[in-house]
Design a protein around this motif. Structure first.
Motif, PDB file in Angstrom:
ATOM      1  N   CYS A 288     -13.952 120.762 -33.643  1.00 23.38           N
ATOM      2  CA  CYS A 288     -12.620 120.909 -34.330  1.00 23.38           C
ATOM      3  C   CYS A 288     -12.802 121.825 -35.778  1.00 23.38           C
ATOM      4  O   CYS A 288     -11.930 122.270 -36.287  1.00 23.38           O
ATOM      5  N   LYS A 289     -14.010 122.413 -35.875  1.00 23.37           N
ATOM      6  CA  LYS A 289     -14.476 123.314 -36.819  1.00 23.37           C
ATOM      7  C   LYS A 289     -14.186 122.767 -38.411  1.00 23.37           C
ATOM      8  O   LYS A 289     -14.309 123.663 -39.342  1.00 23.37           O
ATOM      9  N   ARG A 290     -13.928 121.535 -38.294  1.00 25.69           N
ATOM     10  CA  ARG A 290     -13.809 121.074 -39.836  1.00 25.69           C
ATOM     11  C   ARG A 290     -15.266 120.494 -40.309  1.00 25.69           C
ATOM     12  O   ARG A 290     -16.110 120.289 -39.730  1.00 25.69           O
ATOM     13  N   GLU A 291     -15.148 120.705 -41.729  1.00 25.86           N
ATOM     14  CA  GLU A 291     -16.657 120.511 -42.389  1.00 25.86           C
ATOM     15  C   GLU A 291     -16.970 118.999 -42.311  1.00 25.86           C
ATOM     16  O   GLU A 291     -16.061 118.110 -42.298  1.00 25.86           O
ATOM     17  N   VAL A 292     -18.212 118.905 -41.981  1.00 27.87           N
ATOM     18  CA  VAL A 292     -18.818 117.292 -41.646  1.00 27.87           C
ATOM     19  C   VAL A 292     -20.041 117.253 -42.908  1.00 27.87           C
ATOM     20  O   VAL A 292     -20.492 118.215 -43.277  1.00 27.87           O
ATOM     21  N   ALA A 293     -20.414 115.876 -42.926  1.00 27.80           N
ATOM     22  CA  ALA A 293     -21.702 115.875 -43.886  1.00 27.80           C
ATOM     23  C   ALA A 293     -22.967 116.004 -42.849  1.00 27.80           C
ATOM     24  O   ALA A 293     -22.639 115.532 -41.744  1.00 27.80           O
ATOM     25  N   GLU A 294     -23.888 116.297 -43.542  1.00 24.59           N
ATOM     26  CA  GLU A 294     -25.331 116.232 -42.536  1.00 24.59           C
ATOM     27  C   GLU A 294     -25.552 115.053 -42.125  1.00 24.59           C
ATOM     28  O   GLU A 294     -26.166 115.115 -40.980  1.00 24.59           O
ATOM     29  N   THR A 295     -25.285 114.031 -42.940  1.00 22.84           N
ATOM     30  CA  THR A 295     -25.720 112.765 -42.180  1.00 22.84           C
ATOM     31  C   THR A 295     -24.612 112.168 -41.205  1.00 22.84           C
ATOM     32  O   THR A 295     -24.949 111.001 -40.958  1.00 22.84           O
ATOM     33  N   ASP A 296     -23.500 112.821 -41.076  1.00 27.00           N
ATOM     34  CA  ASP A 296     -22.701 111.973 -40.222  1.00 27.00           C
ATOM     35  C   ASP A 296     -23.303 112.231 -38.830  1.00 27.00           C
ATOM     36  O   ASP A 296     -23.702 113.284 -38.462  1.00 27.00           O
ATOM     37  N   LYS A 297     -23.092 110.894 -37.882  1.00 28.76           N
ATOM     38  CA  LYS A 297     -23.523 110.860 -36.633  1.00 28.76           C
ATOM     39  C   LYS A 297     -22.233 111.683 -35.711  1.00 28.76           C
ATOM     40  O   LYS A 297     -22.656 112.242 -34.491  1.00 28.76           O
ATOM     41  N   PHE A 298     -21.072 111.338 -36.201  1.00 28.83           N
ATOM     42  CA  PHE A 298     -19.952 111.614 -35.528  1.00 28.83           C
ATOM     43  C   PHE A 298     -18.875 112.404 -36.445  1.00 28.83           C
ATOM     44  O   PHE A 298     -19.052 112.022 -37.693  1.00 28.83           O
ATOM     45  N   CYS A 299     -18.220 113.164 -35.888  1.00 25.66           N
ATOM     46  CA  CYS A 299     -17.196 114.092 -36.671  1.00 25.66           C
ATOM     47  C   CYS A 299     -16.334 112.875 -37.123  1.00 25.66           C
ATOM     48  O   CYS A 299     -15.653 112.188 -36.002  1.00 25.66           O
ATOM     49  N   ALA A 300     -15.792 112.947 -38.396  1.00 29.04           N
ATOM     50  CA  ALA A 300     -15.050 111.961 -38.753  1.00 29.04           C
ATOM     51  C   ALA A 300     -13.232 112.187 -38.205  1.00 29.04           C
ATOM     52  O   ALA A 300     -12.525 111.276 -38.458  1.00 29.04           O
ATOM     53  N   TYR A 301     -13.296 113.323 -38.004  1.00 29.62           N
ATOM     54  CA  TYR A 301     -11.869 113.746 -37.634  1.00 29.62           C
ATOM     55  C   TYR A 301     -11.458 113.843 -35.985  1.00 29.62           C
ATOM     56  O   TYR A 301     -10.410 113.444 -35.664  1.00 29.62           O
ATOM     57  N   CYS A 302     -12.471 114.045 -35.106  1.00 23.72           N
ATOM     58  CA  CYS A 302     -12.281 114.034 -33.755  1.00 23.72           C
ATOM     59  C   CYS A 302     -13.392 113.478 -32.959  1.00 23.72           C
ATOM     60  O   CYS A 302     -13.068 113.435 -31.725  1.00 23.72           O
ATOM     61  N   GLY A 303     -14.299 112.765 -33.541  1.00 19.12           N
ATOM     62  CA  GLY A 303     -15.009 112.012 -33.071  1.00 19.12           C
ATOM     63  C   GLY A 303     -16.366 112.650 -32.145  1.00 19.12           C
ATOM     64  O   GLY A 303     -16.943 112.050 -31.343  1.00 19.12           O
ATOM     65  N   GLN A 304     -16.372 113.994 -32.294  1.00 20.64           N
ATOM     66  CA  GLN A 304     -17.325 114.882 -31.455  1.00 20.64           C
ATOM     67  C   GLN A 304     -18.800 114.124 -31.971  1.00 20.64           C
ATOM     68  O   GLN A 304     -19.169 113.872 -33.183  1.00 20.64           O
ATOM     69  N   ASP A 305     -19.755 114.053 -31.100  1.00 20.12           N
ATOM     70  CA  ASP A 305     -21.184 113.709 -31.203  1.00 20.12           C
ATOM     71  C   ASP A 305     -21.904 114.795 -32.164  1.00 20.12           C
ATOM     72  O   ASP A 305     -21.906 115.786 -31.577  1.00 20.12           O
ATOM     73  N   LEU A 306     -22.338 114.429 -33.159  1.00 23.78           N
ATOM     74  CA  LEU A 306     -23.294 115.328 -34.072  1.00 23.78           C
ATOM     75  C   LEU A 306     -24.614 115.380 -34.118  1.00 23.78           C
ATOM     76  O   LEU A 306     -25.433 115.823 -35.022  1.00 23.78           O
TER      77      LEU A 306
END
Ligand SMILES: [Zn+2]
Ligand SMILES: [Zn+2]
Length: 213
Positions: free
Chosen positions: A179-197
């Motif tokens: 979704c191209k939104r900024e995420v934190a380095e520590t996030d395992k999944f995107c907080a907006y769309c659930g993408q596995d990071l």
């Protein structure tokens, strides 16, 4: 057109969202923040407070000695009570003034360490003080940029405006690949769309069904 007001508004909103996102990680403690207020400013306020009390009590004593009306006959006939009343009034007024002075001193120092235009923000807070009290300070707290932080990869201190670490080229503003939104380095999944990071997880092999379309 870049001067389209709608574009300006949305880019401003996006900037504010990223600023708030970065700032959420700052662990600010009141006492540590208060230490930003210059020591000389604190001592100046303390000295002025003591001087105000001495002059106030002196003037009160003089007026009572000459039977002038100060607090009304009830208090004026009791010099101890009149003195205590004046002490309380001066203390109360000094606390309000000290709060305002420390607030301005804090904004001046805090804006500097965040790489913001310190003089401009100090000026804004002072200008709004008489009419709007702490409004300038509240605007500052909402708008201020994040503190410099440690590069998550090599630990070098990097400015909040940097996109990449100048030492190790670490991407300081990682975005969700979906979704191209900024995420934190520590996030395992995107907080907006659930993408596995998680590193190595292919973007296609995501476990969640994507939005129909
Ligand atoms: Zn780095
Ligand atoms: Zn996403």
């Amino acid at each position: 057109m870049p001067d389209d007001p709608q574009d300006l508004k949305s880019s401003f909103n996006e900037k504010m969202r990223l600023i708030r996102f970065r700032r959420k990680r700052e662990k600010l403690r009141f006492w540590n923040e208060f230490k930003l207020v210059p020591r000389w400013l604190i001592w100046t306020v303390v000295v002025l407070y003591v001087i105000a009390q001495i002059i106030g009590q002196y003037v009160l004593h003089y007026q009572l000695g000459h039977h002038m009306d100060v607090f009304g006959p009830d208090l004026d006939n009791d010099p101890g009570a009149a003195g205590a009343a004046l002490f309380a009034i001066i203390t109360g007024a000094s606390l309000v003034l000290a709060f305002m002075v420390f607030m301005v001193g804090y904004v001046n120092k805090d804006a500097k360490r965040r790489g913001m235009h310190s003089a401009l923000w100090t000026f804004l807070v002072i200008v709004l003080l008489p009419g709007y009290f702490v409004l300038g300070f509240i605007i500052y707290l909402l708008m201020r940029e994040p503190l410099p932080f440690n590069c998550p990869q090599c630990g070098t201190i990097v400015g909040a405006r940097f996109n990449f670490c100048p030492n190790c080229k670490c991407n300081l503003h990682p975005a969700c690949p979906q979704c191209k939104r900024e995420v934190a380095e520590t996030d395992k999944f995107c907080a907006y769309c659930g993408q596995d990071l998680q590193p190595g997880a292919p973007a296609e092999a995501r476990p969640l069904p994507s939005v129909p379309g």
